[in-house]
Design a protein around this motif. Structure first.
Motif, PDB file in Angstrom:
ATOM      1  N   MET A   1      -3.916   6.876  -8.448  1.00  0.00           N
ATOM      2  CA  MET A   1      -3.482   8.257  -8.374  1.00  0.00           C
ATOM      3  C   MET A   1      -1.992   8.280  -8.032  1.00  0.00           C
ATOM      4  SD  MET A   1      -4.768  11.271  -5.784  1.00  0.00           S
ATOM      5  CE  MET A   1      -6.414  11.329  -6.430  1.00  0.00           C
ATOM      6  N   LYS A   2      -1.229   8.981  -8.815  1.00  0.00           N
ATOM      7  CA  LYS A   2       0.223   8.977  -8.690  1.00  0.00           C
ATOM      8  C   LYS A   2       0.731   9.525  -7.354  1.00  0.00           C
ATOM      9  CE  LYS A   2       4.325   9.809 -11.401  1.00  0.00           C
ATOM     10  NZ  LYS A   2       4.967   8.589 -11.070  1.00  0.00           N
ATOM     11  N   ASN A   3       0.125  10.586  -6.847  1.00  0.00           N
ATOM     12  CA  ASN A   3       0.598  11.205  -5.612  1.00  0.00           C
ATOM     13  C   ASN A   3      -0.109  10.696  -4.362  1.00  0.00           C
ATOM     14  OD1 ASN A   3       2.419  12.819  -7.022  1.00  0.00           O
ATOM     15  ND2 ASN A   3       0.844  14.341  -7.454  1.00  0.00           N
ATOM     16  N   CYS A   4      -0.886   9.649  -4.489  1.00  0.00           N
ATOM     17  CA  CYS A   4      -1.627   9.102  -3.354  1.00  0.00           C
ATOM     18  C   CYS A   4      -0.666   8.311  -2.460  1.00  0.00           C
ATOM     19  CB  CYS A   4      -2.759   8.205  -3.853  1.00  0.00           C
ATOM     20  SG  CYS A   4      -3.590   7.283  -2.553  1.00  0.00           S
ATOM     21  N   VAL A   5      -0.508   8.775  -1.221  1.00  0.00           N
ATOM     22  CA  VAL A   5       0.421   8.109  -0.317  1.00  0.00           C
ATOM     23  C   VAL A   5      -0.015   6.674  -0.016  1.00  0.00           C
ATOM     24  CG1 VAL A   5      -0.631   8.964   1.827  1.00  0.00           C
ATOM     25  CG2 VAL A   5       1.797   8.383   1.779  1.00  0.00           C
ATOM     26  N   PHE A   6      -1.327   6.416   0.018  1.00  0.00           N
ATOM     27  CA  PHE A   6      -1.778   5.051   0.277  1.00  0.00           C
ATOM     28  C   PHE A   6      -1.498   4.138  -0.910  1.00  0.00           C
ATOM     29  CE2 PHE A   6      -5.094   6.271   3.739  1.00  0.00           C
ATOM     30  CZ  PHE A   6      -4.058   6.520   4.624  1.00  0.00           C
ATOM     31  N   CYS A   7      -1.601   4.657  -2.124  1.00  0.00           N
ATOM     32  CA  CYS A   7      -1.217   3.858  -3.304  1.00  0.00           C
ATOM     33  C   CYS A   7       0.274   3.540  -3.248  1.00  0.00           C
ATOM     34  CB  CYS A   7      -1.556   4.612  -4.593  1.00  0.00           C
ATOM     35  SG  CYS A   7      -3.320   4.776  -4.925  1.00  0.00           S
ATOM     36  N   GLN A   8       1.073   4.516  -2.825  1.00  0.00           N
ATOM     37  CA  GLN A   8       2.514   4.306  -2.705  1.00  0.00           C
ATOM     38  C   GLN A   8       2.828   3.262  -1.638  1.00  0.00           C
ATOM     39  OE1 GLN A   8       3.942   8.276  -1.965  1.00  0.00           O
ATOM     40  NE2 GLN A   8       3.632   8.914  -4.086  1.00  0.00           N
ATOM     41  N   ILE A   9       2.116   3.322  -0.518  1.00  0.00           N
ATOM     42  CA  ILE A   9       2.311   2.317   0.539  1.00  0.00           C
ATOM     43  C   ILE A   9       1.936   0.936   0.021  1.00  0.00           C
ATOM     44  CG2 ILE A   9       1.386   1.499   2.751  1.00  0.00           C
ATOM     45  CD1 ILE A   9       1.309   4.484   3.610  1.00  0.00           C
ATOM     46  N   ALA A  10       0.818   0.831  -0.696  1.00  0.00           N
ATOM     47  CA  ALA A  10       0.356  -0.456  -1.224  1.00  0.00           C
ATOM     48  C   ALA A  10       1.369  -1.058  -2.194  1.00  0.00           C
ATOM     49  CB  ALA A  10      -0.998  -0.289  -1.900  1.00  0.00           C
ATOM     50  N   LYS A  11       2.119  -0.199  -2.896  1.00  0.00           N
ATOM     51  CA  LYS A  11       3.144  -0.662  -3.862  1.00  0.00           C
ATOM     52  C   LYS A  11       4.532  -0.751  -3.223  1.00  0.00           C
ATOM     53  CE  LYS A  11       0.743   1.510  -7.700  1.00  0.00           C
ATOM     54  NZ  LYS A  11       0.746   2.666  -8.614  1.00  0.00           N
ATOM     55  N   HIS A  12       4.617  -0.535  -1.919  1.00  0.00           N
ATOM     56  CA  HIS A  12       5.890  -0.537  -1.186  1.00  0.00           C
ATOM     57  C   HIS A  12       6.836   0.538  -1.699  1.00  0.00           C
ATOM     58  CE1 HIS A  12       5.118  -4.363   0.996  1.00  0.00           C
ATOM     59  NE2 HIS A  12       4.294  -4.535  -0.018  1.00  0.00           N
ATOM     60  N   GLU A  13       6.277   1.651  -2.140  1.00  0.00           N
ATOM     61  CA  GLU A  13       7.070   2.791  -2.611  1.00  0.00           C
ATOM     62  C   GLU A  13       7.191   3.870  -1.543  1.00  0.00           C
ATOM     63  OE1 GLU A  13       5.000   3.977  -6.146  1.00  0.00           O
ATOM     64  OE2 GLU A  13       5.693   2.238  -7.284  1.00  0.00           O
ATOM     65  N   ALA A  14       6.479   3.713  -0.433  1.00  0.00           N
ATOM     66  CA  ALA A  14       6.560   4.640   0.693  1.00  0.00           C
ATOM     67  C   ALA A  14       6.681   3.808   1.966  1.00  0.00           C
ATOM     68  CB  ALA A  14       5.312   5.530   0.744  1.00  0.00           C
ATOM     69  N   PRO A  15       7.371   4.333   2.964  1.00  0.00           N
ATOM     70  CA  PRO A  15       7.570   3.553   4.191  1.00  0.00           C
ATOM     71  C   PRO A  15       6.277   3.383   4.983  1.00  0.00           C
ATOM     72  CG  PRO A  15       8.422   5.775   4.464  1.00  0.00           C
ATOM     73  CD  PRO A  15       7.995   5.656   3.034  1.00  0.00           C
ATOM     74  N   ALA A  16       6.167   2.230   5.622  1.00  0.00           N
ATOM     75  CA  ALA A  16       5.020   1.942   6.480  1.00  0.00           C
ATOM     76  C   ALA A  16       5.354   0.752   7.361  1.00  0.00           C
ATOM     77  CB  ALA A  16       3.790   1.639   5.640  1.00  0.00           C
ATOM     78  N   ARG A  17       4.723   0.692   8.500  1.00  0.00           N
ATOM     79  CA  ARG A  17       4.849  -0.459   9.399  1.00  0.00           C
ATOM     80  C   ARG A  17       3.716  -1.420   9.064  1.00  0.00           C
ATOM     81  NH1 ARG A  17       9.466   0.463  11.831  1.00  0.00           N
ATOM     82  NH2 ARG A  17       9.751   2.480  12.792  1.00  0.00           N
ATOM     83  N   ILE A  18       4.013  -2.389   8.229  1.00  0.00           N
ATOM     84  CA  ILE A  18       3.006  -3.315   7.716  1.00  0.00           C
ATOM     85  C   ILE A  18       2.657  -4.361   8.774  1.00  0.00           C
ATOM     86  CG2 ILE A  18       2.472  -5.027   5.934  1.00  0.00           C
ATOM     87  CD1 ILE A  18       4.448  -3.452   4.103  1.00  0.00           C
ATOM     88  N   ILE A  19       1.358  -4.512   9.014  1.00  0.00           N
ATOM     89  CA  ILE A  19       0.846  -5.488   9.969  1.00  0.00           C
ATOM     90  C   ILE A  19       0.297  -6.703   9.238  1.00  0.00           C
ATOM     91  CG2 ILE A  19      -0.836  -5.866  11.837  1.00  0.00           C
ATOM     92  CD1 ILE A  19       1.403  -3.737  12.380  1.00  0.00           C
ATOM     93  N   HIS A  20      -0.336  -6.465   8.088  1.00  0.00           N
ATOM     94  CA  HIS A  20      -0.947  -7.535   7.298  1.00  0.00           C
ATOM     95  C   HIS A  20      -0.951  -7.106   5.841  1.00  0.00           C
ATOM     96  CE1 HIS A  20      -3.830 -10.573   5.957  1.00  0.00           C
ATOM     97  NE2 HIS A  20      -4.391  -9.601   5.281  1.00  0.00           N
ATOM     98  N   GLU A  21      -0.809  -8.100   4.965  1.00  0.00           N
ATOM     99  CA  GLU A  21      -0.902  -7.826   3.535  1.00  0.00           C
ATOM    100  C   GLU A  21      -1.398  -9.068   2.827  1.00  0.00           C
ATOM    101  OE1 GLU A  21       1.736  -5.883  -0.083  1.00  0.00           O
ATOM    102  OE2 GLU A  21       2.776  -6.546   1.727  1.00  0.00           O
ATOM    103  N   ASP A  22      -2.300  -8.856   1.881  1.00  0.00           N
ATOM    104  CA  ASP A  22      -2.733  -9.934   0.997  1.00  0.00           C
ATOM    105  C   ASP A  22      -2.951  -9.335  -0.393  1.00  0.00           C
ATOM    106  OD1 ASP A  22      -5.445  -8.894   0.892  1.00  0.00           O
ATOM    107  OD2 ASP A  22      -5.892  -9.942   2.757  1.00  0.00           O
ATOM    108  N   GLU A  23      -3.603 -10.061  -1.276  1.00  0.00           N
ATOM    109  CA  GLU A  23      -3.754  -9.591  -2.646  1.00  0.00           C
ATOM    110  C   GLU A  23      -4.673  -8.374  -2.788  1.00  0.00           C
ATOM    111  OE1 GLU A  23      -6.925 -12.449  -1.706  1.00  0.00           O
ATOM    112  OE2 GLU A  23      -4.748 -12.591  -1.521  1.00  0.00           O
ATOM    113  N   LEU A  24      -5.544  -8.128  -1.811  1.00  0.00           N
ATOM    114  CA  LEU A  24      -6.525  -7.038  -1.917  1.00  0.00           C
ATOM    115  C   LEU A  24      -6.238  -5.837  -1.020  1.00  0.00           C
ATOM    116  CD1 LEU A  24      -9.852  -9.105  -2.052  1.00  0.00           C
ATOM    117  CD2 LEU A  24      -8.637  -8.018  -3.959  1.00  0.00           C
ATOM    118  N   VAL A  25      -5.664  -6.080   0.153  1.00  0.00           N
ATOM    119  CA  VAL A  25      -5.484  -4.994   1.127  1.00  0.00           C
ATOM    120  C   VAL A  25      -4.113  -5.037   1.773  1.00  0.00           C
ATOM    121  CG1 VAL A  25      -7.962  -4.947   1.658  1.00  0.00           C
ATOM    122  CG2 VAL A  25      -6.415  -6.255   3.118  1.00  0.00           C
ATOM    123  N   ILE A  26      -3.768  -3.899   2.342  1.00  0.00           N
ATOM    124  CA  ILE A  26      -2.573  -3.805   3.172  1.00  0.00           C
ATOM    125  C   ILE A  26      -3.002  -3.094   4.456  1.00  0.00           C
ATOM    126  CG2 ILE A  26      -1.794  -1.636   2.096  1.00  0.00           C
ATOM    127  CD1 ILE A  26       1.121  -2.759   2.426  1.00  0.00           C
TER     128      ILE A  26
END
Length: 139
Positions: free
Chosen positions: A1-26
């Motif tokens: 979904m284009k306007n999904c903030v979580f999709c944007q976070i997963a693609k590093h298109e929106a700011p977030a304090r990342i604690i963990h990331e792998d191929e399936l989850v952030i």
């Protein structure tokens, strides 16, 4: 979904304090934390709710939740933790995510049960039967 903030976070298109990331989850810190270290685990795929969650991603979400629960409890001195997901009309963001946050008696969350719930043995037995039948029908 284009306007999904979580999709944007997963693609590093929106700011977030990342604690963990792998191929399936952030996993990122919640911007409205219940307690220190409150983290959201978000599938990188656009998954609207738990009903759309594939087993591989679901398993990974739970593995990360287990890892984070221990880290949050130890780092911030909590006596325990809570893992929570909300689905349907109750979701703030229509993208499956799991909350992991620490708890102590001093920051205990109060759940208020509706007064019209029925917990007598006969009612619980009927509910258990209904759910078993529903699960079997899906197999």
């Amino acid at each position: 979904m284009k306007n999904c903030v979580f999709c944007q976070i997963a693609k590093h298109e929106a700011p977030a304090r990342i604690i963990h990331e792998d191929e399936l989850v952030i996993a990122v810190l919640d911007i409205n934390p219940i307690s220190d270290g409150h983290t959201l685990i978000i599938p990188k795929k656009d998954v609207p709710d738990i009903h759309s969650l594939d087993s591989e991603t679901g398993n990974r979400v739970m593995e990360v939740a287990k890892m984070l629960a221990g880290a949050i409890e130890q780092e911030f001195g909590f006596n325990g933790s809570m893992i929570m997901a909300v689905n349907g009309v109750f979701q703030d963001v229509p993208h499956f995510h799991l909350h992991v946050f620490g708890r102590n008696k001093s920051n205990d969350i109060k759940f208020s049960y509706p007064e019209n719930t029925n917990s007598d043995d006969e009612h619980l037995a009927k509910n258990a039967k209904k759910l078993r039948e529903k699960i079997l029908a899906k197999k």
